[in-house]
Design an enzyme around this catalytic site. Structure first.
Site: not given
Ligand code: HEM
Length: 142
Positions: A93, A135
């Protein structure tokens, strides 16, 4: 924790310009991402030709709904499922986030003031945290 009112305001105000340049920004983002973090390339091996359009659309939808994030629920689920299938991990990320912010700077030029970049930084990592949390849940069921 919600986004600060200032961030919401700036993101909303700059959403049209981000949307207008969405494809250019995401195309540039992938150039920067793959140049700086080549290890992310293989994650996209099955990605469709229009992947950058999907990301641009997601960013635009997010910007438009920044003060009403509930409507993004369905989109978040779809992204999270696809990310788990392609083995996207938490550590990816910041790589995407930093590349995206660089790309916004490159494409918007002088319009990308420090305030604008900081607002999008906060907004990106806010959405990233939501995706990462979902997730993790999906990975835990595998
Ligand atoms: C807030 C951050 C992010 C947003 C808004 C986002 C958005 C999206 C969207 C909209 C899709 C398409 C989902 C679908 O097919 O229905 C997608 C797929 C994907 N994303 Fe992300 N993403 C983010 C972060 C990341 C990160 C950090 C990575 C890792 C480098 C990543 C890698 C991928 C990959 C590999 C796919 C699947 C491509 C394929 O279809 O094979 N994304 N993302």
């Amino acid at each position: 924790m919600a986004l600060s009112p200032k961030t919401q305001e700036i993101c909303k105000a700059t959403a049209p310009v981000i949307e207008e340049h969405g494809e250019a920004i995401t195309t540039r983002m992938y150039e920067i991402l793959f140049a700086n973090y080549p290890e992310t390339k293989s994650l996209f091996s099955d990605a469709p030709e229009n992947q950058h359009k999907l990301l641009a659309a997601a960013i635009a939808a997010y910007a438009a709904n920044i003060d009403n994030l509930d409507v993004l629920g369905k989109a978040v689920e779809g992204m999270a499922q696809r990310h788990v299938k392609t083995k996207v991990k938490e550590e990816h990320y910041p790589m995407v986030g930093l590349s995206l912010l660089e790309a916004i700077k490159d494409v918007l030029g002088d319009a990308a003031t420090d305030d604008v970049i900081n607002a999008w930084k906060e907004a990106y990592f806010f959405l990233a945290d939501i995706l990462i949390a979902r997730e993790k849940e999906i990975y835990a069921t595998k």
